[in-house]
Structure formats: C-alpha cells, structure tokens
Design an enzyme around this catalytic site. Structure first.
Site, mmCIF file in Angstrom:
data_model
loop_
_atom_site.group_PDB
_atom_site.id
_atom_site.type_symbol
_atom_site.label_atom_id
_atom_site.label_comp_id
_atom_site.label_asym_id
_atom_site.label_seq_id
_atom_site.Cartn_x
_atom_site.Cartn_y
_atom_site.Cartn_z
ATOM 1 C CG ASP A 13 -32.732 -46.589 23.199
ATOM 2 O OD1 ASP A 13 -31.873 -46.460 23.600
ATOM 3 O OD2 ASP A 13 -33.023 -45.172 23.173
ATOM 4 C CB SER A 14 -34.072 -42.645 26.676
ATOM 5 O OG SER A 14 -33.475 -42.544 26.201
ATOM 6 C CE1 TYR A 45 -35.675 -43.103 30.783
ATOM 7 C CE2 TYR A 45 -34.321 -45.673 30.816
ATOM 8 C CZ TYR A 45 -35.851 -44.663 30.900
ATOM 9 O OH TYR A 45 -36.770 -45.357 30.867
ATOM 10 N N GLY A 46 -30.225 -39.409 30.213
ATOM 11 C CA GLY A 46 -29.094 -39.804 30.982
ATOM 12 C C GLY A 46 -28.350 -38.387 31.802
ATOM 13 C CB CYS A 76 -31.143 -47.301 27.238
ATOM 14 S SG CYS A 76 -30.239 -46.141 27.973
ATOM 15 C CG ASN A 77 -24.729 -47.016 25.427
ATOM 16 O OD1 ASN A 77 -23.108 -47.813 25.345
ATOM 17 N ND2 ASN A 77 -25.422 -47.428 24.329
ATOM 18 C CB THR A 78 -27.905 -44.049 29.601
ATOM 19 O OG1 THR A 78 -27.499 -43.260 28.762
ATOM 20 C CG2 THR A 78 -28.483 -43.791 31.054
ATOM 21 C CD GLU A 158 -35.892 -39.699 20.398
ATOM 22 O OE1 GLU A 158 -36.617 -38.719 20.477
ATOM 23 O OE2 GLU A 158 -35.281 -41.136 21.142
ATOM 24 C CB CYS A 190 -25.386 -42.462 22.902
ATOM 25 S SG CYS A 190 -27.284 -41.559 22.995
ATOM 26 C CB THR A 191 -29.187 -46.413 21.401
ATOM 27 O OG1 THR A 191 -29.565 -44.860 22.105
ATOM 28 C CG2 THR A 191 -28.649 -47.674 21.950
ATOM 29 C CG HIS A 192 -30.328 -41.434 20.430
ATOM 30 N ND1 HIS A 192 -30.636 -42.332 22.363
ATOM 31 C CD2 HIS A 192 -31.742 -40.966 20.910
ATOM 32 C CE1 HIS A 192 -31.729 -42.239 22.111
ATOM 33 N NE2 HIS A 192 -33.307 -41.513 21.523
#
Ligand code: DGL
Length: 272
Positions: A13-14, A45-46, A76-78, A158, A190-192
């Site tokens: 993931d980012s 990253y997005g 990471c979806n991105t 974050e 998005c993983t977040h």
C-alpha cells in the site's frame, strides 16, 4: 504438496491503508508469512499520473519479490487501478513467471454488482481510471454507478484525524452527491477509508450497504489459494509478520498498532 510449506505473501500500500486489508488476512489466514510494504515516503499516490503510479508500484513489487514473496496483493486501489494490469501482463511473465500479483478491484466490484445503484469513493487516480464502473458493468450492465473522489481523506487518516469533527465534515461533503442519488451500496475504493467505516455507515444510513473491503479481499484471497495449491501454505503454525516503510515510522506504528490491536515490532525503514 510439501509438508510444512510456508508461503510468503506481500501486501503493498502507499501507507497505512493496507493494514485494513492485512488485518483480515491475519485473521482469516494466520499461518502465512506476511511482508507488508507501506511507501510512506511517497504517499499519497492518488494525485499522481498513471506513469508515476506504475513506476512506484513496480519498485514496490520488485522489493517484495526480493524479500522472497511468492504472491503479492496490491492492497492499494490506486495501484490496482493504474498499474496492476500492466504489471501482470507485461512485467511478470518475463521477470517472475512463477509468481503472482493480485489486486483488490475485481473482488469489490463483484460484491457490489448485485446492486442497482452503486456508489464508489476513491482517490482521484482510482476514480478517473473508471475501473470500478467498467468491472461492475461487465457483471451487471443494469447497475448504475455514481462516483466521487475524496482526495483529502488519505492525508487526514494518515495524520490520525479519523473520527474528528473536521474529517467527518469533509467526509459528509464527499458522500453527499452519492447519498442524494440514493445509492444502495457504497464501495470504499481506497484502503484508507475503512478507518472511517462507522462514520461512513452512519452518514449513508441504513438503506445503503457499506461492506468492509478488507474482509471481501480476504475471502477472495482464501478462495484464490484454494484454487492454486502451489501457493497454499501447509504449515499450520502462526506465520511471521514483517513491516517495511520507506519513511518515518511514528504515525504508522502508533495508528497501525491501534487499528490492528497488536504490536508492530518487526519493522524497518527501506529504500525502494
Ligand atoms: N490507499 C491507497 C488506495 O487504496 C491510496 C492512497 C493514496 O496514497 O492516495 O487507493
């Protein structure tokens, strides 16, 4: 199958977000060894272009394969939206023909595709790729898809701002066009975003199904491993956990331990 065979799974993931996927892997498939890489130096990253996201994802994949991973999940979806296909088709067959890279988008699209009105939130890069709409339409051409990018959420999460008033205000603004359309399911693309799962559910109301994406991805991985015995771990003992970050670990460790509900001891800073 070899007795006591361990398999190393990379999770990329980012940043912190991939922990929302790893948490379910640890619960569903605890016997595997996990190598988590969070590219905290280059997050988010997005907002980046396809080329840059591909380059970052390729470096991440190389790093995890160098650690001995047989299988990598781009949590990471991105990265899944902008780099996965190219990595699978052009890169892997030449460089690592026996290894595999999996993404998260198809599993989440499959789950949502039984719904009539599907909402999606994600980073700018994920939403502009339109990958969720394409995948859902392949499975159900009648589904209507409504999407919105939510670029401020990743930095807020974050920074440990999940659950704070300011974050909820911004979240509400991002969700409002989807709520207005009365979507009956919402993909957290998005993983977040699962860090905000309860707030999203509350804002969207009881008529909108909001699944925890990490759980869906963990079920898919489990099913994938059943279909691919070459990656199946036959050793029942609890696996190892390794964490790699590309920059300052403080927030990652603090928020990560709280989220996982366990200590993150085995971490190191690396360059890709
Ligand atoms: N967590 C990542 C995702 O699933 C990207 C967040 C970011 O770095 O912008 O899309």
């Amino acid at each position: 199958m070899l007795k006591n065979k361990k398999i190393n799974i990379g999770v990329f993931d980012s940043g912190l977000g991939g922990l929302t996927v790893l948490k379910h892997f640890l619960k569903e498939l605890p016997q595997y060894n996990y190598y988590y890489l969070g590219d905290t130096a280059r997050l988010p990253y997005g907002g980046h272009s396809k080329e840059v996201i591909y380059r970052y994802a390729k470096e991440a994949v190389d790093f995890l394969f160098d650690q001995g991973c047989q299988l990598i999940v781009l949590a990471c979806n991105t990265a899944s939206a902008q780099a996965l296909r190219r990595l699978q088709q052009d890169y892997l067959p030449n460089k690592y023909p026996d290894r595999r890279i999996l993404g998260v988008i198809i599993s989440l699209a499959e789950k949502a595709s039984t719904h009539k009105k599907v909402g999606v939130i994600g980073t700018r890069a994920t939403i502009s790729s339109n990958v969720y709409e394409q995948e859902i339409k392949k499975l159900n051409s009648k589904s209507k898809i409504y999407q919105n990018s939510a670029p401020l959420l990743v930095p807020l999460i974050e920074e440990g701002m999940a659950g704070k008033d300011v974050t909820n205000k911004i979240l509400k603004k991002y969700l409002s066009p989807l709520k207005k359309e009365n979507v009956d399911t919402l993909i957290l693309g998005c993983t977040h975003y699962p860090f905000l799962l309860n707030d999203v559910r509350r804002i969207m109301g009881k008529n909108c199904d909001v699944s925890d994406p990490g759980l869906i991805v963990a079920y898919s991985l489990n099913a994938y491993l059943d279909r691919h015995p070459e990656f199946k771990c036959s050793d029942k003992k609890l696996g190892e956990r390794h964490f790699f970050l590309t920059d300052r670990p403080e927030n990652f460790i603090l928020l990560g331990e709280k989220f996982l509900g366990e200590k993150i001891n085995n971490w190191q800073i690396v360059s890709l």
